[in-house]
Design an enzyme around this catalytic site. Structure first.
Site, short mmCIF file in Angstrom:
data_model
loop_
_atom_site.label_atom_id
_atom_site.label_comp_id
_atom_site.label_asym_id
_atom_site.label_seq_id
_atom_site.Cartn_x
_atom_site.Cartn_y
_atom_site.Cartn_z
CE LYS A 196 62.95 24.55 -2.23
NZ LYS A 196 64.10 23.46 -2.15
CE LYS A 249 61.13 25.59 0.48
NZ LYS A 249 62.38 24.59 1.25
C1 PBG Z 1 67.38 24.01 -0.87
C2 PBG Z 1 65.71 24.76 -0.35
C3 PBG Z 1 65.86 25.46 0.50
C4 PBG Z 1 64.41 25.86 1.34
C5 PBG Z 1 64.44 24.38 1.63
N1 PBG Z 1 65.18 23.63 0.91
C6 PBG Z 1 66.38 26.97 -0.58
C7 PBG Z 1 65.84 26.65 -1.37
O1 PBG Z 1 65.85 26.55 -2.82
O2 PBG Z 1 66.24 27.88 -2.40
C8 PBG Z 1 64.06 26.83 2.20
C9 PBG Z 1 63.34 27.09 3.06
C10 PBG Z 1 63.64 28.15 3.89
O3 PBG Z 1 63.04 29.57 2.94
O4 PBG Z 1 62.68 29.18 4.73
N2 PBG Z 1 67.87 23.11 -0.64
#
Ligand code: PBG
Length: 328
Positions: A196, A249
């Site tokens: 991520k 991601k």
């Molecule tokens: C954090 C989380 C995020 C997303 C999914 N889980 C945001 C972040 O890390 O700030 C993002 C998903 C998206 O942008 O569609 N738990």
């Protein structure tokens, strides 16, 4: 003059039937996982301003949206919770009567074969908005693992099929696996957001989930956008710790990473077509600058081609409808 050409690639493109026959990669409804926001309370259906057509639902409205998705052939969803109460310990994240826990219980009752995945993270539940516990302005790793384990257990107890940690703390897969196994949940799988990135593409989600960090940013735990070998390192560590599936991601700007993870591991790989990717297209389509249906299908197919087995996408219900129309 007739030129003799040994290879004429266009021969395979003359008809639609032929093109479809030799197509190497396909997008299917079964590839799609639909992300949903569930909020504490009753009779709530709040539109998310930065994400057209996306809502925060209270549990009973969520059921209706899941029914719609189910009828379209979608077989998996992921839930993000929005609590009423935030504190430094994220204690509402593991409340057995929290929005996610309540929603999971009723979803599994009414749609037992809908696969219910839960996002395991603290950022919506901490008053500072970080994904872990904080002391002196630092996001703590090992202390956070204990809280994440409680969250995952509360989701498993409610009936979740798969837990998906998205916090990016080191060692969380190992922590979750042992916590689940110790309580008899060895059949619950872990889909790790192993790779991520620290990304501006999450902007609209933070409005949707009310989870923007109150100070600083997430660069001390999410990955640097310049790295791909480190992505393989993160993925292999999580597999060793017991991850059943891995996620990359965001998706669109990271398709090379999806390919690298596919080639270097032996578990199913998911790509998360995140909020910013969704909203960019929605905004351009609203102005008539892009043709939404074609561009969404092309974009998701590119994720399959890069090696994704599964795709998390807010476009899921639209895509399922289009694929049905095309008889796929
Ligand atoms: C954090 C989380 C995020 C997303 C999914 N889980 C945001 C972040 O890390 O700030 C993002 C998903 C998206 O942008 O569609 N738990």
């Amino acid at each position: 003059m007739l030129t003799y050409l040994q290879q004429r690639p266009r021969r395979l493109r003359w008809s639609r039937t032929l093109r479809e026959m030799v197509r190497e990669n396909h997008l299917q409804i079964k590839d799609l996982i639909y992300p949903l926001f569930v909020t504490e309370g009753k009779d709530i259906q709040n539109p998310v301003e930065s994400m057209p057509n996306i809502y925060q639902f209270s549990p009973e409205h969520l059921l209706k949206e899941v029914e719609r998705a189910y009828k379209l052939g979608i077989s998996a969803i992921i839930l993000f919770g929005i609590p009423k109460r935030k504190d430094p310990q994220a204690s509402s994240a593991y409340d057995p009567d929290g929005a996610v826990q309540e929603a999971v219980r009723s979803l599994k009752k009414f749609f037992p074969d809908m696969l219910v995945i839960t996002d395991v993270c603290l950022c919506q539940y901490t008053d500072h908005g970080h994904c872990g516990l904080v002391r002196n302005g630092e996001v703590l790793n090992d202390e956070t693992l204990e809280v994440l384990s409680k969250v995952a257990l509360s989701h498993a107890e409610a009936g979740a099929d798969i837990v998906a940690p998205s916090d990016m703390m080191d060692g969380r897969v190992n922590a979750l696996r042992s916590a689940l196994d110790n309580r008899g949940f060895e059949h619950i799988s872990i889909l790790s957001y192993a790779v991520k990135y620290f990304s501006a593409f999450y902007g609209p989600f933070r409005h949707a989930a009310e989870s923007a960090p109150g100070f600083g940013d997430r660069s001390s735990y999410q990955m640097d956008a310049g790295n791909v070998r480190e992505a393989v390192k993160e993925a292999l560590l999580d597999v060793r710790e017991g991850a059943d599936m891995l996620m990359v991601k965001p998706a669109l700007s990271y398709l090379d990473v999806v390919r690298a993870i596919k080639e270097n591991t032996e578990v199913p790989v998911a790509a998360y077509n995140v909020s910013g990717e969704y909203s960019m297209i929605k905004a351009a389509a609203e102005r008539g600058w892009l043709e939404e249906r074609s561009i969404v299908l092309e974009m998701l197919l590119s994720m399959k081609r890069a090696g994704a087995d599964l795709i998390f996408t807010y476009h899921a219900p639209d895509v399922a409808g289009w694929l049905r129309e095309e008889g796929m």
